[in-house]
Design a protein around this motif. Structure first.
Motif, short mmCIF file in Angstrom:
data_model
loop_
_atom_site.label_atom_id
_atom_site.label_comp_id
_atom_site.label_asym_id
_atom_site.label_seq_id
_atom_site.Cartn_x
_atom_site.Cartn_y
_atom_site.Cartn_z
N PHE A 134 0.83 -1.21 0.00
CA PHE A 134 0.00 0.00 0.00
C PHE A 134 0.86 1.26 0.00
CE2 PHE A 134 -3.62 -2.55 1.86
CZ PHE A 134 -4.54 -2.23 0.89
N TRP A 135 2.14 1.12 0.34
CA TRP A 135 2.99 2.28 0.52
C TRP A 135 3.54 2.77 -0.81
CZ3 TRP A 135 6.20 2.48 5.59
CH2 TRP A 135 5.40 2.07 6.67
N PRO A 136 3.88 4.06 -0.91
CA PRO A 136 4.55 4.56 -2.12
C PRO A 136 5.85 3.78 -2.36
CG PRO A 136 3.86 6.38 -0.72
CD PRO A 136 3.64 5.14 0.07
N PHE A 137 6.25 3.71 -3.61
CA PHE A 137 7.35 2.82 -4.00
C PHE A 137 8.64 3.08 -3.21
CE2 PHE A 137 10.95 1.66 -6.79
CZ PHE A 137 10.69 0.30 -6.89
N LYS A 182 5.96 -8.91 10.63
CA LYS A 182 5.28 -10.04 10.00
C LYS A 182 3.93 -9.60 9.44
CE LYS A 182 3.93 -13.23 12.83
NZ LYS A 182 3.96 -14.37 13.78
N TRP A 183 3.20 -8.80 10.19
CA TRP A 183 1.93 -8.28 9.70
C TRP A 183 2.13 -7.48 8.41
CZ3 TRP A 183 -0.74 -5.73 14.60
CH2 TRP A 183 -1.06 -6.75 15.52
N CYS A 184 3.14 -6.61 8.42
CA CYS A 184 3.35 -5.69 7.30
C CYS A 184 3.80 -6.40 6.03
CB CYS A 184 4.37 -4.62 7.69
SG CYS A 184 3.77 -3.44 8.93
N PHE A 218 2.39 7.13 4.99
CA PHE A 218 2.23 5.96 5.85
C PHE A 218 0.79 5.44 5.86
CE2 PHE A 218 5.73 8.39 7.97
CZ PHE A 218 6.76 7.52 7.62
N ALA A 219 -0.16 6.30 5.53
CA ALA A 219 -1.57 5.90 5.51
C ALA A 219 -2.21 6.44 4.24
CB ALA A 219 -2.30 6.41 6.75
N THR A 220 -2.05 5.72 3.17
CA THR A 220 -2.64 6.12 1.90
C THR A 220 -4.16 5.97 1.97
OG1 THR A 220 -2.49 3.89 0.99
CG2 THR A 220 -0.58 5.36 0.66
N TRP A 226 -9.07 0.26 3.40
CA TRP A 226 -8.99 -1.18 3.66
C TRP A 226 -9.27 -1.48 5.12
CZ3 TRP A 226 -6.62 -4.78 6.65
CH2 TRP A 226 -6.60 -6.09 6.19
N LEU A 227 -8.61 -0.72 6.02
CA LEU A 227 -8.82 -0.99 7.45
C LEU A 227 -10.23 -0.60 7.87
CD1 LEU A 227 -7.50 -1.96 10.11
CD2 LEU A 227 -7.21 0.47 10.66
N THR A 228 -10.70 0.55 7.42
CA THR A 228 -12.05 0.99 7.79
C THR A 228 -13.09 -0.06 7.41
OG1 THR A 228 -11.37 3.30 7.44
CG2 THR A 228 -13.73 2.85 7.54
#
Length: 274
Positions: A134-137, A182-184, A218-220, A226-228
């Motif tokens: 999800f993060w920028p390259f 591990k989650w990430c 950090f939060a695109t 996705w989390l919401t």
């Protein structure tokens, strides 16, 4: 200090308004001390809201003498630390509705704390999936280096991650950092690793307000969406803030709670708390 079921103490700060109609518990971002939120907490207090902030185990004033032998995990930050604070607040202030405000990982941990289902309202601020794709390259490459090389090396040699050496974050407890790593690395983030019986996202039915902003690396928007969406039964409102609309060049991942955003962003947060 609060004693937790796992035996370690966590530092708690309370701003109790004598005429408060609710109490807000702020669940911090990764490696961020509770003092970071003190100006925003004072703003809420001035608007008649009681506030509780705390440091996760191993962070800030909840840090033991040495992190080398201290063990906790990201999951335990939810089920032990946040859970202890929620139950303590409910016991001490049984007649006050409790709002949970989660910043970054704090909004993820809400869905792992059993007593979060008792919240009357939830506010997520820059709370997202931490999955690296999800993060920028460029940020993705930096974090892959950290997770695949630096974290394992530091953990094996020190027993913790000395993140203060190269980021504004506090040093991270080793067990927490390695679980977070591990989650990430997993497409379904924490959902790939936590047993479904230990997830409370779908049991939360309170109103939920989820904030994001432009250019938060950090939060695109996609990771926040996705989390919401994991809070499937909550009455959800997604709010995306454009800095230019508030006369700001940027808000960023941490600016929501900085004084430079006090006149622009804080009223937006407050309006979802009233």
């Amino acid at each position: 200090m609060l004693k937790t079921p796992l035996g370690y103490n966590i530092s708690v700060e309370k701003l109790i308004h004598p005429e408060a109609s609710q109490i807000v518990i702020i669940s911090s971002a990764t490696g961020v001390v509770k003092e970071f939120y003190k100006h925003f907490a004072a703003y809420l207090y001035d608007n008649g809201i009681s506030v509780v902030t705390f440091d996760y185990g191993g962070i800030g004033k909840s840090k033991p003498i040495s992190l080398r032998t201290f063990f906790t995990t990201a999951h335990r930050w939810a089920t032990n630390d946040l859970e202890t604070v929620i139950t303590h607040v409910k016991d001490e202030f049984p007649d006050l509705p409790v709002t949970l405000l989660g910043h970054s990982i704090g909004g993820q941990l809400i869905g792992l704390a059993p007593s979060s289902v008792l919240a009357s309202r939830i506010v997520l601020v820059a709370s997202q999936s931490g999955y690296y794709k999800f993060w920028p390259f460029t940020e993705r490459l930096k974090m892959l280096l950290a997770w695949k090389v630096l974290f394992p090396v530091f953990y094996s040699s020190l027993g913790y991650i000395p993140t203060r050496r190269f980021t504004p974050m506090e040093d991270l407890p080793g067990g927490m950092a390695m679980e977070w790593r591990k989650w990430c690395m997993s497409p379904q983030y924490l959902f790939d690793h936590v047993d479904p019986s230990a997830l409370y996202f779908e049991q939360i039915t309170a109103p939920l307000y989820s904030f994001s902003t432009d250019r938060d690396k950090f939060a695109t928007v996609a990771s926040t969406d996705w989390l919401t969406a994991r809070y499937t039964r909550a009455r959800t409102e997604r709010i995306h803030l454009k800095p230019e609309a508030y006369g700001l060049k940027t808000i960023g991942h941490f600016g929501y709670f900085q004084k430079r955003c006090s006149r622009a962003v804080w009223p937006e947060l407050l309006s979802r708390l009233m």
